[in-house]
Design an enzyme around this catalytic site. Structure first.
Site, PDB file in Angstrom:
ATOM      1  N   ASP A  30      35.495  35.029  16.827  1.00 18.16           N
ATOM      2  CA  ASP A  30      34.642  36.089  16.296  1.00 18.16           C
ATOM      3  C   ASP A  30      33.669  36.543  17.387  1.00 18.16           C
ATOM      4  OD1 ASP A  30      33.685  36.886  13.105  1.00 18.16           O
ATOM      5  OD2 ASP A  30      32.344  37.390  14.766  1.00 18.16           O
ATOM      6  N   HIS A 100      41.323  38.695   6.871  1.00 15.20           N
ATOM      7  CA  HIS A 100      41.088  37.695   7.913  1.00 15.20           C
ATOM      8  C   HIS A 100      40.404  36.491   7.301  1.00 15.20           C
ATOM      9  CE1 HIS A 100      37.769  40.584   7.711  1.00 15.20           C
ATOM     10  NE2 HIS A 100      36.957  39.569   7.951  1.00 15.20           N
TER      11      HIS A 100
HETATM   12  P1  5GP Z   1      33.931  40.309   7.540  1.00 17.87           P
HETATM   13  O1  5GP Z   1      32.480  40.717   7.525  1.00 17.87           O
HETATM   14  O2  5GP Z   1      34.830  41.515   7.305  1.00 17.87           O
HETATM   15  O3  5GP Z   1      34.276  39.155   6.666  1.00 17.87           O
HETATM   16  O4  5GP Z   1      34.228  39.802   9.006  1.00 17.87           O
HETATM   17  C1  5GP Z   1      34.449  40.644  10.087  1.00 17.87           C
HETATM   18  C2  5GP Z   1      34.160  39.835  11.322  1.00 17.87           C
HETATM   19  O5  5GP Z   1      34.714  40.514  12.424  1.00 17.87           O
HETATM   20  C3  5GP Z   1      32.673  39.661  11.608  1.00 17.87           C
HETATM   21  O6  5GP Z   1      32.345  38.284  11.591  1.00 17.87           O
HETATM   22  C4  5GP Z   1      32.499  40.309  12.975  1.00 17.87           C
HETATM   23  O7  5GP Z   1      31.587  39.591  13.802  1.00 17.87           O
HETATM   24  C5  5GP Z   1      33.890  40.306  13.538  1.00 17.87           C
HETATM   25  N1  5GP Z   1      34.165  41.380  14.458  1.00 17.87           N
HETATM   26  C6  5GP Z   1      33.814  42.685  14.318  1.00 17.87           C
HETATM   27  N2  5GP Z   1      34.258  43.406  15.355  1.00 17.87           N
HETATM   28  C7  5GP Z   1      34.908  42.527  16.175  1.00 17.87           C
HETATM   29  C8  5GP Z   1      35.610  42.687  17.429  1.00 17.87           C
HETATM   30  O8  5GP Z   1      35.721  43.774  17.993  1.00 17.87           O
HETATM   31  N3  5GP Z   1      36.142  41.561  17.969  1.00 17.87           N
HETATM   32  C9  5GP Z   1      36.040  40.339  17.371  1.00 17.87           C
HETATM   33  N4  5GP Z   1      36.599  39.303  17.989  1.00 17.87           N
HETATM   34  N5  5GP Z   1      35.416  40.158  16.189  1.00 17.87           N
HETATM   35  C10 5GP Z   1      34.851  41.249  15.607  1.00 17.87           C
END
Ligand code: 5GP
Ligand code: ZN
Length: 114
Positions: A30, A100
Site C-alpha cells: 500500500d 482488494h
Molecule cells: P480502500 O480505501 O479502497 O479500502 O483502499 C485503497 C488503498 O489503496 C488505500 O489504502 C490507499 O493507500 C491505496 N492506494 C491508493 N492509491 C494507490 C497507488 O497508487 N498505489 C498503491 N500501491 N496503493 C494505493
C-alpha cells in the site's frame, strides 16, 4: 484505456512494489501503509468489490484468500497474527473500486477497528 488504478497496476502501466504474483492475483505494498506490513491483494480480473467477487463463483475468491496467506508467510506475520480487510462500499471506506484485500500485520492491532 481502462481508468481503474488497480487494473493499471495489474497491467504494469502504473508502478507498484509487488510482493507476490500468482496466475490470477497480484499483491503489492500500500502506498500509505497503516502497519509495518500493509499489502493489497487484488484479483487480476476487475470486480468492483468483495460481493461482486463472491458472486463470480469461479474459485477466484479462494485464490485471493490463499494469496493473502502467502503474503503473510512471506512477510513473516503469519505466526504473530495479521488481519485481512475488505472495505466494501463508500461507507466502509472503500476508495478504489477494484476489489482488494488489505493484509495488515507487524504490530498489535486493536479491535474493533474504527
Ligand atoms: P480502500 O480505501 O479502497 O479500502 O483502499 C485503497 C488503498 O489503496 C488505500 O489504502 C490507499 O493507500 C491505496 N492506494 C491508493 N492509491 C494507490 C497507488 O497508487 N498505489 C498503491 N500501491 N496503493 C494505493
Ligand atoms: Zn480494475
Amino acid at each position: 484505456m481502462n481508468d481503474c488504478l488497480f487494473c493499471q497496476i495489474v497491467a504494469k502501466e502504473v508502478p507498484a512494489d509487488i510482493v507476490v504474483e500468482t496466475g490470477r492475483a497480484l499483491a503489492f505494498r500500500d502506498i500509505n501503509p497503516q502497519a509495518p506490513t500493509h499489502v493489497l491483494v487484488v484479483p487480476k480480473a476487475h470486480y468492483e468489490n468483495a460481493a461482486a467477487l463472491a458472486a463470480a463463483d469461479d474459485g477466484l475468491a479462494d485464490d485471493l484468500l490463499k494469496a493473502c496467506h502467502t503474503v503473510a508467510v512471506q512477510e513473516g506475520v503469519a505466526e504473530t497474527g495479521y488481519r485481512i480487510v475488505f472495505n466494501t462500499g463508500q461507507g466502509a471506506g472503500q476508495t478504489v473500486f477494484h476489489v482488494h484485500a488489505h493484509v495488515l500485520g507487524g504490530r498489535s492491532l486493536t479491535w474493533p477497528p474504527g
